[in-house]
Design an enzyme around this catalytic site. Structure first.
Site, PDB file in Angstrom:
ATOM      1  N   ASN A 179       1.265  -0.890   0.353  1.00  0.00           N
ATOM      2  CA  ASN A 179      -0.148   0.331  -0.121  1.00  0.00           C
ATOM      3  C   ASN A 179       0.890   1.262  -0.094  1.00  0.00           C
ATOM      4  OD1 ASN A 179      -2.513  -1.172  -0.184  1.00  0.00           O
ATOM      5  ND2 ASN A 179      -1.894  -2.058   1.638  1.00  0.00           N
ATOM      6  N   ASN A 235      10.752  -0.608   4.973  1.00  0.00           N
ATOM      7  CA  ASN A 235       9.646   0.148   5.934  1.00  0.00           C
ATOM      8  C   ASN A 235       7.989  -0.958   4.841  1.00  0.00           C
ATOM      9  OD1 ASN A 235       6.149   0.975   5.804  1.00  0.00           O
ATOM     10  ND2 ASN A 235       6.508   2.987   5.421  1.00  0.00           N
ATOM     11  N   ASP A 292      11.910 -13.801   9.307  1.00  0.00           N
ATOM     12  CA  ASP A 292      13.080 -14.389   9.004  1.00  0.00           C
ATOM     13  C   ASP A 292      14.274 -14.624   8.084  1.00  0.00           C
ATOM     14  OD1 ASP A 292      12.241 -16.362  10.869  1.00  0.00           O
ATOM     15  OD2 ASP A 292      11.732 -17.871   9.304  1.00  0.00           O
ATOM     16  N   ARG A 325      -1.189  -3.245  15.798  1.00  0.00           N
ATOM     17  CA  ARG A 325      -0.257  -2.773  14.998  1.00  0.00           C
ATOM     18  C   ARG A 325       1.295  -2.437  16.408  1.00  0.00           C
ATOM     19  NH1 ARG A 325      -1.262  -0.674  10.579  1.00  0.00           N
ATOM     20  NH2 ARG A 325      -3.525   0.425  10.722  1.00  0.00           N
TER      21      ARG A 325
END
Ligand code: DQA
Length: 143
Positions: free
Chosen positions: A12, A73, A86, A110
């Site tokens: 997004n 991000n 991982d 969150r």
């Protein structure tokens, strides 16, 4: 030697500029990319965005092979992705986590974060400027 910084953006974030601008600001992802290029003209910056978890894993692995540092991000995958976690655990270069908003000051879901335990540090809550702060940190760490 030229510093090579990978900047990876998760789901997004391609909508930046129009997506909830009161939370994420009015800058587009391309605005942020251009600002990073201007801030570090001597560095090579590979700047990518994907909505797919597997693609993000592939790019983290590529960054580990090819770059000197990774700015990440991970968007909502921050809060859900053991696969990205991982991949970061296996990553051999410094990782700097960045968020436009401050997830710790938002919804309870969150609060789970699979990225922070693998990062050298986290910059959150400073909007688009956070990417420049992360770039500064990445360049210092790999100088
Ligand atoms: C974000 C914060 C995440 O919680 C959210 O899912 C995003 C964007 C940020 O940059 O503030 O997609 O990573």
């Amino acid at each position: 030697m030229t510093q090579h910084i990978f900047v990876l953006n998760g789901p997004n974030l391609n909508l930046l500029g129009t997506r909830e601008p009161e939370i994420y600001g009015k800058d587009t992802l391309d605005d942020i990319h251009q600002r990073m290029i201007s801030a570090a003209p001597d560095a090579e910056i590979t700047f990518l965005q994907t909505n797919s978890e597997g693609q993000l894993v592939d790019w983290v692995q590529q960054a580990s092979r090819e770059a000197s540092a990774l700015i990440l991000n991970a968007g909502a995958y921050t809060h859900t992705s053991i696969a990205v976690h991982d991949a970061l655990r296996a990553c051999k270069i410094p990782v700097i986590e960045v968020h436009l908003s401050n997830p710790a000051a938002r919804e309870a879901f969150r609060e789970t974060n699979y990225i922070s335990p693998c990062a050298s540090g986290t910059i959150a809550g400073f909007g688009a400027h956070g990417y420049l702060m992360a770039l500064d940190a990445a360049l210092q760490m790999t100088a």
